[in-house]
Enzyme design. Structure first.
Site, PDB file in Angstrom:
ATOM      1  N   GLU A 103       0.832  -1.202   0.000  1.00 12.15           N
ATOM      2  CA  GLU A 103       0.000   0.000   0.000  1.00 12.15           C
ATOM      3  C   GLU A 103       0.864   1.249   0.000  1.00 12.15           C
ATOM      4  O   GLU A 103       1.996   1.241   0.494  1.00 12.15           O
ATOM      5  CB  GLU A 103      -0.914  -0.002   1.240  1.00 12.15           C
ATOM      6  CG  GLU A 103      -1.998  -1.046   1.116  1.00 12.15           C
ATOM      7  CD  GLU A 103      -2.909  -1.156   2.331  1.00 12.15           C
ATOM      8  OE1 GLU A 103      -4.120  -1.350   2.124  1.00 12.15           O
ATOM      9  OE2 GLU A 103      -2.436  -1.071   3.473  1.00 12.15           O
ATOM     10  N   CYS A 116       3.376   8.538   1.033  1.00 16.46           N
ATOM     11  CA  CYS A 116       4.000   7.639   1.990  1.00 16.46           C
ATOM     12  C   CYS A 116       4.131   6.292   1.290  1.00 16.46           C
ATOM     13  O   CYS A 116       3.129   5.694   0.903  1.00 16.46           O
ATOM     14  CB  CYS A 116       3.094   7.551   3.221  1.00 16.46           C
ATOM     15  SG  CYS A 116       3.656   6.348   4.435  1.00 16.46           S
ATOM     16  N   CYS A 123       6.913  -6.606   6.767  1.00 17.55           N
ATOM     17  CA  CYS A 123       8.046  -6.077   7.529  1.00 17.55           C
ATOM     18  C   CYS A 123       8.507  -7.139   8.504  1.00 17.55           C
ATOM     19  O   CYS A 123       7.687  -7.863   9.073  1.00 17.55           O
ATOM     20  CB  CYS A 123       7.616  -4.822   8.299  1.00 17.55           C
ATOM     21  SG  CYS A 123       8.989  -3.997   9.148  1.00 17.55           S
ATOM     22  N   CYS A 127       7.407  -5.068  15.407  1.00 13.45           N
ATOM     23  CA  CYS A 127       6.943  -4.167  16.472  1.00 13.45           C
ATOM     24  C   CYS A 127       5.488  -4.539  16.809  1.00 13.45           C
ATOM     25  O   CYS A 127       4.646  -4.601  15.914  1.00 13.45           O
ATOM     26  CB  CYS A 127       7.048  -2.711  16.044  1.00 13.45           C
ATOM     27  SG  CYS A 127       8.722  -2.240  15.541  1.00 13.45           S
ATOM     28  N   CYS A 130       2.280  -2.442  15.591  1.00 16.25           N
ATOM     29  CA  CYS A 130       2.191  -2.080  14.173  1.00 16.25           C
ATOM     30  C   CYS A 130       1.588  -3.235  13.379  1.00 16.25           C
ATOM     31  O   CYS A 130       2.070  -4.378  13.472  1.00 16.25           O
ATOM     32  CB  CYS A 130       3.587  -1.753  13.647  1.00 16.25           C
ATOM     33  SG  CYS A 130       3.614  -1.389  11.880  1.00 16.25           S
ATOM     34  N   CYS A 350      -0.313   5.704  10.233  1.00 21.79           N
ATOM     35  CA  CYS A 350       0.928   5.084  10.702  1.00 21.79           C
ATOM     36  C   CYS A 350       0.629   3.743  11.366  1.00 21.79           C
ATOM     37  O   CYS A 350      -0.180   3.667  12.284  1.00 21.79           O
ATOM     38  CB  CYS A 350       1.616   5.949  11.754  1.00 21.79           C
ATOM     39  SG  CYS A 350       1.893   7.637  11.260  1.00 21.79           S
TER      40      CYS A 350
END
Ligand code: SAH
Length: 363
Positions: A103, A116, A123, A127, A130, A350
């Site tokens: 995205e 962005c 990933c 974390c 997230c 975010c």
């Protein structure tokens, strides 16, 4: 620099080399190899970075276009766009040749338009707050796959009658410094003047990282002027070990020292990202501790109210806690602002990018 194995994505076949994967010299060579005159490389690049498809490049003969298609393989197919803020925030879901999904989010502000972008599909940094980190890493994106998100966002904006993209933030999916070479090549493409690149200003590009120390050190030697953002989220190792797991390898003191070396070398102010999580990292004493560690340094703290992610039990800090946190940082001599976080309604803010084909609604 050798990164530990954990940062290596599984190997997958990449699409054939796209012109955005190549330097200007390599493009000329490739075009000549296809039986075309060298100057066609520039024509093609100019068209590509302006957002044209081969079919739009009518200055080229049909036969040339057919041959040159080899250096312009299709990169992303648009799966869906969703928008909010009256259309000023648009999240796009893209599919690659191997069905990988990523995205990107375009945000229109009064004085700038920021896209962005993602540097990896998924990933590997894990974390816990997230959504991208919770999904794990699928693969690194190629240089062209990274650059093309900017090219497409820019073309979309122009097609909507808006200004083009002025700013790029590597704050989408992935850890940019875990895909170091391709990310740096993509930055170079973005800043190279036309026809070699997009002609953007280096100062309008932000590379955000969890704090991969050897890669920050390498970046310091690149001679680039991009802004570095560090996802800190806690001033102490005990908590940061749990929020940003790479902290167990490169602790707070080391990552701050390395990031400040980058700042000293480039003169660019360091951005510190700090998602405020209720009763986890928002205590007044942690604000004081953070202020003490950052006082007198060329930094700006961006406080981000925690965005909801599926399955997470954490909440954003209450407004009073947020205000107190900002106040203590400022009283302690540190620049701090609360980020105007966009796209929460479309899971585009975010930490919310999960690139799900079927969007899962959550509160
Ligand atoms: N991997 C890089 C690039 C991603 S930037 C990095 O971590 O810096 C995305 C930013 O959003 C990071 O600062 C990340 O820590 C932050 N973030 C992740 N999840 C979030 C959430 N639920 N709410 C607010 N910010 C979040």
């Amino acid at each position: 620099m050798s990164l530990p194995l954990v940062f290596e994505a599984p190997k997958r076949a990449f699409p054939p080399r796209h012109l955005a994967d190549m330097t200007a010299d390599e493009r000329r060579e490739a075009v000549v190899g296809l039986g075309e005159k060298a100057f066609r490389a520039e024509q093609l690049s100019r068209g590509y970075f302006a957002g044209k498809t081969l079919a739009d490049m009518t200055e080229l003969s049909a036969a040339s276009r057919e041959r040159l298609a080899q250096v312009l393989p299709p990169l992303w197919t648009r799966v869906r766009d969703v928008s909010c803020d009256d259309g000023a925030t648009v999240k796009s879901l893209w599919r690659a040749h191997d069905s990988t999904l990523v995205e990107s989010v375009t945000m229109r502000y009064k004085d700038r338009t920021t896209v962005c972008i993602s540097s990896q599909a998924g990933c590997g940094m894990a974390c816990p707050f997230c959504a991208t980190g919770q999904g794990g890493l699928t693969r690194n994106l190629s240089t062209a796959e990274i650059v093309d998100q900017v090219v497409r966002a820019n073309a979309d904006e122009l097609a909507r009658g808006e200004r083009g993209v002025s700013n790029v933030v590597f704050m989408g999916m992935g850890e940019p410094l875990a895909n170091y070479n391709r990310v740096i090549a993509a930055v170079r493409r973005m800043v190279e003047p036309s026809p070699a690149g997009l002609g953007m200003s280096q100062r309008n590009i932000v590379v955000s990282t969890v704090g991969v120390v050897p890669a920050i050190q390498k970046l310091t030697e690149e001679g680039l002027q991009v802004t570095l953002a560090l996802s800190l989220h806690a001033p102490d190792d005990e908590l940061r070990d749990t929020l940003v797991p790479v902290n167990t390898r490169w602790p707070v003191r080391e990552v701050l020292r390395t990031a400040m070396d980058y700042t000293r070398k480039t003169g660019r102010r360091l951005s510190i990202e700090y998602a405020l999580i209720k009763d986890v990292n928002d205590q007044p004493w942690r604000a004081d501790m953070l202020a003490k560690k950052l006082k007198g340094k060329l930094v700006h703290v961006n406080l981000i109210p925690l965005n909801p992610t599926p399955g997470s039990e954490w909440d954003a800090s209450p407004k009073e806690a947020e205000r107190e946190f900002v106040k203590r940082l400022r009283d302690g001599g540190v620049n701090a602002t609360v980020r105007d976080t966009r796209g929460r309604e479309i899971a585009g803010a975010c930490g919310q990018l999960a690139a799900l084909e079927e969007p899962v609604p959550f509160a």
